[in-house]
Design a protein around this motif. Structure first.
Motif, PDB file in Angstrom:
ATOM      1  N   ASN A 347     102.431  40.594  90.491  1.00 21.06           N
ATOM      2  CA  ASN A 347     101.285  39.690  90.595  1.00 21.06           C
ATOM      3  C   ASN A 347      99.979  40.317  90.114  1.00 21.06           C
ATOM      4  O   ASN A 347      99.009  39.601  89.845  1.00 21.06           O
ATOM      5  CB  ASN A 347     101.117  39.217  92.041  1.00 21.06           C
ATOM      6  CG  ASN A 347     102.270  38.344  92.497  1.00 21.06           C
ATOM      7  OD1 ASN A 347     102.919  37.684  91.667  1.00 21.06           O
ATOM      8  ND2 ASN A 347     102.547  38.325  93.789  1.00 21.06           N
ATOM      9  N   ASP A 348      99.968  41.648  90.004  1.00 24.85           N
ATOM     10  CA  ASP A 348      98.751  42.325  89.542  1.00 24.85           C
ATOM     11  C   ASP A 348      98.599  42.274  88.030  1.00 24.85           C
ATOM     12  O   ASP A 348      97.495  42.459  87.498  1.00 24.85           O
ATOM     13  CB  ASP A 348      98.751  43.786  89.997  1.00 24.85           C
ATOM     14  CG  ASP A 348      98.762  43.925  91.509  1.00 24.85           C
ATOM     15  OD1 ASP A 348      97.932  43.260  92.146  1.00 24.85           O
ATOM     16  OD2 ASP A 348      99.598  44.687  92.028  1.00 24.85           O
ATOM     17  N   VAL A 349      99.675  42.048  87.339  1.00 24.50           N
ATOM     18  CA  VAL A 349      99.668  42.119  85.872  1.00 24.50           C
ATOM     19  C   VAL A 349      99.227  40.782  85.290  1.00 24.50           C
ATOM     20  O   VAL A 349      99.969  39.796  85.304  1.00 24.50           O
ATOM     21  CB  VAL A 349     101.047  42.516  85.333  1.00 24.50           C
ATOM     22  CG1 VAL A 349     101.029  42.548  83.803  1.00 24.50           C
ATOM     23  CG2 VAL A 349     101.468  43.866  85.880  1.00 24.50           C
ATOM     24  N   THR A 350      98.015  40.777  84.776  1.00 28.71           N
ATOM     25  CA  THR A 350      97.482  39.614  84.056  1.00 28.71           C
ATOM     26  C   THR A 350      96.824  40.118  82.779  1.00 28.71           C
ATOM     27  O   THR A 350      96.542  41.321  82.628  1.00 28.71           O
ATOM     28  CB  THR A 350      96.449  38.857  84.900  1.00 28.71           C
ATOM     29  OG1 THR A 350      95.327  39.720  85.148  1.00 28.71           O
ATOM     30  CG2 THR A 350      97.046  38.403  86.225  1.00 28.71           C
ATOM     31  N   GLU A 351      96.559  39.198  81.875  1.00 28.23           N
ATOM     32  CA  GLU A 351      95.889  39.585  80.634  1.00 28.23           C
ATOM     33  C   GLU A 351      94.496  40.120  80.921  1.00 28.23           C
ATOM     34  O   GLU A 351      94.057  41.101  80.298  1.00 28.23           O
ATOM     35  CB  GLU A 351      95.819  38.401  79.685  1.00 28.23           C
ATOM     36  CG  GLU A 351      95.205  38.741  78.335  1.00 28.23           C
ATOM     37  CD  GLU A 351      95.284  37.594  77.357  1.00 28.23           C
ATOM     38  OE1 GLU A 351      94.550  37.649  76.335  1.00 28.23           O
ATOM     39  OE2 GLU A 351      96.060  36.653  77.584  1.00 28.23           O
ATOM     40  N   GLU A 352      93.790  39.527  81.869  1.00 28.55           N
ATOM     41  CA  GLU A 352      92.436  39.984  82.218  1.00 28.55           C
ATOM     42  C   GLU A 352      92.463  41.388  82.808  1.00 28.55           C
ATOM     43  O   GLU A 352      91.611  42.222  82.480  1.00 28.55           O
ATOM     44  CB  GLU A 352      91.804  39.009  83.225  1.00 28.55           C
ATOM     45  CG  GLU A 352      91.502  37.619  82.683  1.00 28.55           C
ATOM     46  CD  GLU A 352      92.752  36.778  82.520  1.00 28.55           C
ATOM     47  OE1 GLU A 352      92.708  35.812  81.712  1.00 28.55           O
ATOM     48  OE2 GLU A 352      93.775  37.088  83.176  1.00 28.55           O
ATOM     49  N   PHE A 353      93.460  41.659  83.636  1.00 26.27           N
ATOM     50  CA  PHE A 353      93.568  42.979  84.254  1.00 26.27           C
ATOM     51  C   PHE A 353      93.842  44.054  83.210  1.00 26.27           C
ATOM     52  O   PHE A 353      93.196  45.114  83.191  1.00 26.27           O
ATOM     53  CB  PHE A 353      94.678  42.965  85.306  1.00 26.27           C
ATOM     54  CG  PHE A 353      95.005  44.316  85.870  1.00 26.27           C
ATOM     55  CD1 PHE A 353      94.098  44.982  86.684  1.00 26.27           C
ATOM     56  CD2 PHE A 353      96.212  44.936  85.576  1.00 26.27           C
ATOM     57  CE1 PHE A 353      94.407  46.238  87.204  1.00 26.27           C
ATOM     58  CE2 PHE A 353      96.520  46.186  86.083  1.00 26.27           C
ATOM     59  CZ  PHE A 353      95.607  46.839  86.901  1.00 26.27           C
ATOM     60  N   LEU A 354      94.789  43.815  82.328  1.00 25.62           N
ATOM     61  CA  LEU A 354      95.104  44.795  81.286  1.00 25.62           C
ATOM     62  C   LEU A 354      93.932  44.980  80.327  1.00 25.62           C
ATOM     63  O   LEU A 354      93.657  46.094  79.867  1.00 25.62           O
ATOM     64  CB  LEU A 354      96.348  44.361  80.518  1.00 25.62           C
ATOM     65  CG  LEU A 354      97.663  44.338  81.319  1.00 25.62           C
ATOM     66  CD1 LEU A 354      98.799  43.838  80.437  1.00 25.62           C
ATOM     67  CD2 LEU A 354      97.983  45.711  81.878  1.00 25.62           C
ATOM     68  N   GLN A 355      93.223  43.903  80.035  1.00 22.84           N
ATOM     69  CA  GLN A 355      92.055  44.013  79.165  1.00 22.84           C
ATOM     70  C   GLN A 355      90.977  44.867  79.816  1.00 22.84           C
ATOM     71  O   GLN A 355      90.284  45.637  79.128  1.00 22.84           O
ATOM     72  CB  GLN A 355      91.519  42.619  78.858  1.00 22.84           C
ATOM     73  CG  GLN A 355      90.584  42.549  77.681  1.00 22.84           C
ATOM     74  CD  GLN A 355      91.264  42.889  76.372  1.00 22.84           C
ATOM     75  OE1 GLN A 355      91.236  44.045  75.936  1.00 22.84           O
ATOM     76  NE2 GLN A 355      91.881  41.894  75.741  1.00 22.84           N
ATOM     77  N   LYS A 356      90.836  44.755  81.121  1.00 23.22           N
ATOM     78  CA  LYS A 356      89.854  45.566  81.848  1.00 23.22           C
ATOM     79  C   LYS A 356      90.203  47.058  81.762  1.00 23.22           C
ATOM     80  O   LYS A 356      89.324  47.906  81.583  1.00 23.22           O
ATOM     81  CB  LYS A 356      89.801  45.134  83.306  1.00 23.22           C
ATOM     82  CG  LYS A 356      88.793  45.899  84.156  1.00 23.22           C
ATOM     83  CD  LYS A 356      88.766  45.352  85.571  1.00 23.22           C
ATOM     84  CE  LYS A 356      87.752  46.107  86.435  1.00 23.22           C
ATOM     85  NZ  LYS A 356      88.076  47.534  86.600  1.00 23.22           N
ATOM     86  N   LEU A 388     104.777  42.499  82.080  1.00 24.10           N
ATOM     87  CA  LEU A 388     104.302  43.421  81.051  1.00 24.10           C
ATOM     88  C   LEU A 388     104.939  43.099  79.700  1.00 24.10           C
ATOM     89  O   LEU A 388     104.270  43.124  78.660  1.00 24.10           O
ATOM     90  CB  LEU A 388     104.616  44.868  81.447  1.00 24.10           C
ATOM     91  CG  LEU A 388     103.771  45.474  82.563  1.00 24.10           C
ATOM     92  CD1 LEU A 388     104.343  46.823  83.001  1.00 24.10           C
ATOM     93  CD2 LEU A 388     102.317  45.651  82.119  1.00 24.10           C
ATOM     94  N   LEU A 389     106.211  42.782  79.704  1.00 24.55           N
ATOM     95  CA  LEU A 389     106.906  42.469  78.456  1.00 24.55           C
ATOM     96  C   LEU A 389     106.418  41.159  77.841  1.00 24.55           C
ATOM     97  O   LEU A 389     106.471  40.984  76.624  1.00 24.55           O
ATOM     98  CB  LEU A 389     108.422  42.398  78.699  1.00 24.55           C
ATOM     99  CG  LEU A 389     109.101  43.714  79.102  1.00 24.55           C
ATOM    100  CD1 LEU A 389     110.582  43.483  79.344  1.00 24.55           C
ATOM    101  CD2 LEU A 389     108.893  44.788  78.044  1.00 24.55           C
ATOM    102  N   ARG A 390     105.926  40.241  78.673  1.00 22.95           N
ATOM    103  CA  ARG A 390     105.428  38.969  78.152  1.00 22.95           C
ATOM    104  C   ARG A 390     104.002  39.068  77.646  1.00 22.95           C
ATOM    105  O   ARG A 390     103.634  38.440  76.652  1.00 22.95           O
ATOM    106  CB  ARG A 390     105.493  37.898  79.251  1.00 22.95           C
ATOM    107  CG  ARG A 390     106.885  37.446  79.589  1.00 22.95           C
ATOM    108  CD  ARG A 390     106.895  36.037  80.185  1.00 22.95           C
ATOM    109  NE  ARG A 390     105.938  35.886  81.273  1.00 22.95           N
ATOM    110  CZ  ARG A 390     106.225  36.053  82.561  1.00 22.95           C
ATOM    111  NH1 ARG A 390     107.464  36.401  82.901  1.00 22.95           N
ATOM    112  NH2 ARG A 390     105.313  35.869  83.489  1.00 22.95           N
ATOM    113  N   ILE A 391     103.183  39.874  78.316  1.00 21.94           N
ATOM    114  CA  ILE A 391     101.746  39.900  78.009  1.00 21.94           C
ATOM    115  C   ILE A 391     101.366  41.039  77.064  1.00 21.94           C
ATOM    116  O   ILE A 391     100.614  40.847  76.106  1.00 21.94           O
ATOM    117  CB  ILE A 391     100.915  40.003  79.317  1.00 21.94           C
ATOM    118  CG1 ILE A 391     101.202  38.802  80.216  1.00 21.94           C
ATOM    119  CG2 ILE A 391      99.443  40.126  79.007  1.00 21.94           C
ATOM    120  CD1 ILE A 391     100.580  38.918  81.585  1.00 21.94           C
ATOM    121  N   ALA A 392     101.887  42.220  77.319  1.00 18.65           N
ATOM    122  CA  ALA A 392     101.419  43.419  76.617  1.00 18.65           C
ATOM    123  C   ALA A 392     101.629  43.405  75.106  1.00 18.65           C
ATOM    124  O   ALA A 392     100.709  43.787  74.367  1.00 18.65           O
ATOM    125  CB  ALA A 392     102.072  44.659  77.243  1.00 18.65           C
TER     126      ALA A 392
END
Length: 400
Positions: A347-356, A388-392
């Motif tokens: 639940n922590d893995v979002t596009e906004e979080f990784l971008q940050k 991670l595999l879907r967003i990264a």
């Protein structure tokens, strides 16, 4: 006197001394043919006798061997194969080990890896590589994401895995970049000196490949924050090493120092930092070759000292501070406090979080301000892998 002579000899004498008539010529021819046939028969007979004698001797020996062998009555004739062609040992064998596993002790490994050529120019075409060194308990649980990261960049990286679990390599598919990359490993305990030994073991194995120029320490919970080309360019063009080092008052900083370390290490030289480092080849050789400072940490930094947070920061700052950036390239969140950093689940893995994480703050790079501070981040669990595999891949532009 004449009457006592043998009539046949006299006749033969007369035959040779008589005038050469047709009858005499026929007699000589028959006599010659008789002698030739007799000689041939005698020669064949002698050879046959010799062969029978040799066969009898061989049969006796084979029978004795069969009697002391399996007892089935079969005669086994040994077949000698031609000697194998000598193995070619050239420069390539010395430069790049073909297999990760070997039977060298740690002492032998470190001695071998610390051998440095006096001639700085390379006598062969050399493409510098990044050594990605994974210090794990078991398998690299986020390996699928790393597979995407590495895809298409063969020849620019090498992978090394130090795992306390001896069965970790069994679950790795043969088509994976992690297949066969486990080095001879030993048990590692959190906070103990053997964690430093494992880091040195990884460095030493990676140094055996002369093409490795930069060395990154990672865990099974680490992920890349950028694509391979960005990471590779960032590391290869850097003029500094990345070992976090700072002076910290209080019980988790200077409070871990032991006065027994003096005078090799004084309290003013005591440093703290993240164990997740990145360094160049020159510093890696110095780290594995060090006995003076490592022995002090080995003897006096155990229990609540946590050598992995103090050995490299202290050693590098004391001896090679001018080449160090004093920061790490791996993002870790200690904001919640406690002995362990924050874990990131699905639940922590979002596009906004990784971008940050990719644009956390501005850092210095080669003497100038740079928007990239961290190339990697931890601590991600296996449950976060699907997101991670879907967003990264799209966000980090893998395979570009």
């Amino acid at each position: 006197m004449k009457n006592n002579q043998n009539p046949s000899i006299t006749s033969l004498f007369k035959l040779f001394n008589a005038p050469l008539h047709l009858s005499n010529l026929l007699s000589l021819t028959l006599f010659f043919l008789f002698g030739l046939c007799f000689g041939i028969i005698l020669t064949f007979h002698l050879k046959n006798v010799q062969f029978n004698l040799q066969f009898t001797q061989f049969n006796s020996t084979a029978g004795a061997d069969a009697g002391s062998g399996n007892g089935n009555g079969n005669i086994s004739v040994p077949v000698t194969s031609p000697p194998p062609a000598p193995e070619r040992v050239g420069l390539k064998t010395y430069l790049t080990p073909e297999k990760m596993m070997h039977d060298m002790t740690d002492e032998e490994l470190i001695w071998r890896a610390s051998v440095v050529p006096k001639v700085r120019e390379y006598p062969y075409p050399r493409t510098p590589k990044v050594a990605f060194m994974f210090l794990t308990r078991g398998p690299v649980v986020l390996s699928e994401m790393w597979e995407m990261f590495f895809k298409g960049y063969d020849g620019l990286f090498t992978i090394y895995v130090h795992s306390s679990d001896s069965s970790a390599n069994v679950t790795v598919p043969e088509d994976s970049v992690f297949y066969g990359r486990r080095i001879p490993s030993k048990e590692v305990e959190w906070g103990k000196v053997n964690m430093i030994e494992a880091e040195r073991r990884l460095l030493a194995n990676a140094l055996l490949d002369f093409s490795n120029q930069r060395f990154v320490l990672l865990s099974e919970a680490c992920i890349p924050l950028f694509n391979f080309s960005t990471v590779y360019t960032y590391l290869m063009n850097s003029k500094h090493n990345f070992v976090e080092s700072y002076d910290l008052e209080g019980p988790v900083g200077r409070g871990r120092y032991s006065p027994k370390m003096a005078p090799i290490v004084d309290i003013e030289e005591w440093r703290k930092g993240s164990q997740w480092f990145e360094m160049d080849r020159d510093l890696a050789v110095e780290v594995i070759s060090d006995k003076k400072y490592f022995s002090v940490f080995h003897d006096f930094c155990d229990g609540q000292c946590y050598a992995d947070e103090h050995y490299l920061p202290t050693f590098v700052t004391k001896l090679f501070g001018e080449t160090n950036s004093n920061r790490t390239l791996t993002f870790v969140d200690w904001a919640k406090g406690g002995p362990h950093p924050t874990k990131y689940n699905r639940n922590d893995v979002t596009e906004e979080f990784l971008q940050k994480l990719r644009n956390d703050r501005s850092c210095e790079y080669n003497g100038k301000k740079n928007q990239i501070c961290h190339l990697f981040a931890r601590k991600f669990t296996s449950h976060a892998l699907d997101r991670l595999l879907r967003i990264a891949p799209k966000l980090m532009q893998f395979n570009l």
